[in-house]
Design a protein around this motif. Sequence first.
Motif, PDB file in Angstrom:
ATOM      1  N   UNK A   1       0.854  -1.177   0.000  1.00  0.00           N
ATOM      2  CA  UNK A   1       0.000   0.000   0.000  1.00  0.00           C
ATOM      3  C   UNK A   1       0.894   1.232   0.000  1.00  0.00           C
ATOM      4  N   UNK A   2       0.643   2.151  -0.904  1.00  0.00           N
ATOM      5  CA  UNK A   2       1.298   3.458  -0.916  1.00  0.00           C
ATOM      6  C   UNK A   2       0.247   4.444  -0.453  1.00  0.00           C
ATOM      7  N   UNK A   3       0.545   5.171   0.618  1.00  0.00           N
ATOM      8  CA  UNK A   3      -0.482   5.986   1.274  1.00  0.00           C
ATOM      9  C   UNK A   3       0.047   7.376   1.593  1.00  0.00           C
ATOM     10  N   UNK A   4      -0.744   8.379   1.263  1.00  0.00           N
ATOM     11  CA  UNK A   4      -0.541   9.724   1.778  1.00  0.00           C
ATOM     12  C   UNK A   4      -1.701  10.020   2.704  1.00  0.00           C
ATOM     13  N   UNK A   5      -1.387  10.174   3.976  1.00  0.00           N
ATOM     14  CA  UNK A   5      -2.370  10.512   4.999  1.00  0.00           C
ATOM     15  C   UNK A   5      -1.942  11.874   5.545  1.00  0.00           C
ATOM     16  N   UNK A   6      -2.701  12.937   5.285  1.00  0.00           N
ATOM     17  CA  UNK A   6      -2.275  14.262   5.732  1.00  0.00           C
ATOM     18  C   UNK A   6      -2.141  14.379   7.248  1.00  0.00           C
ATOM     19  N   UNK A   7      -2.735  13.463   8.011  1.00  0.00           N
ATOM     20  CA  UNK A   7      -2.630  13.504   9.469  1.00  0.00           C
ATOM     21  C   UNK A   7      -1.435  12.707   9.997  1.00  0.00           C
ATOM     22  N   UNK A   8      -0.799  11.886   9.149  1.00  0.00           N
ATOM     23  CA  UNK A   8       0.293  11.007   9.584  1.00  0.00           C
ATOM     24  C   UNK A   8       1.565  11.804   9.812  1.00  0.00           C
ATOM     25  N   UNK A   9       2.235  11.529  10.941  1.00  0.00           N
ATOM     26  CA  UNK A   9       3.549  12.116  11.197  1.00  0.00           C
ATOM     27  C   UNK A   9       4.325  11.199  12.132  1.00  0.00           C
ATOM     28  N   UNK A  10       5.638  11.411  12.164  1.00  0.00           N
ATOM     29  CA  UNK A  10       6.518  10.662  13.049  1.00  0.00           C
ATOM     30  C   UNK A  10       7.308  11.684  13.864  1.00  0.00           C
ATOM     31  N   UNK A  11       7.179  11.609  15.183  1.00  0.00           N
ATOM     32  CA  UNK A  11       7.912  12.514  16.069  1.00  0.00           C
ATOM     33  C   UNK A  11       9.401  12.168  16.062  1.00  0.00           C
TER      34      UNK A  11
END
Length: 147
Positions: free
Chosen positions: A129-139
């Motif tokens: 799966x290739x996904x762009x989730x505008x809410x996704x982030x990594x601290x």
Amino acid sequence: MTVPAVPPPVSAITLGVRDVERSTTFYADGLGFRVLNSIPGEITFLQIGPGLMLALWNVSSMPGEYGAVGHGELAPPMSLGHNVGDAATVRRMFDAAVAAGASAINPPTAQEWGGTSACVADPDGFRWDFVWNPAFSVDDDGTIRGV
């Protein structure tokens, strides 16, 4: 992102593949992962993230260590996901994977949750799966947010 001094609890994912060379070409040339080591016809190790590698092991060699494994008529019941920074990158990764031999499962599609996703099957049927989730982030500490 700072890489922790302690390795992550999951440091390797192993896929049983029918043709190690074909799969190596797909993952190195199609998805851009770096080959760490390869024993022709037997196994290839690729760097796929900080402290994370993907092993492509000849499925016929796996039973000695893993017990009875094999490929059936249905797709393997797992998928691997690659979160990216924008919708255009979903399209680029989808196109690159298909050009490298993946089967298109679902083309890049705007999703009701606000992002874009696409799905391909590698040469052995494993789903990506290739996904762009505008809410996704990594601290900085590796904590995942927005899923």
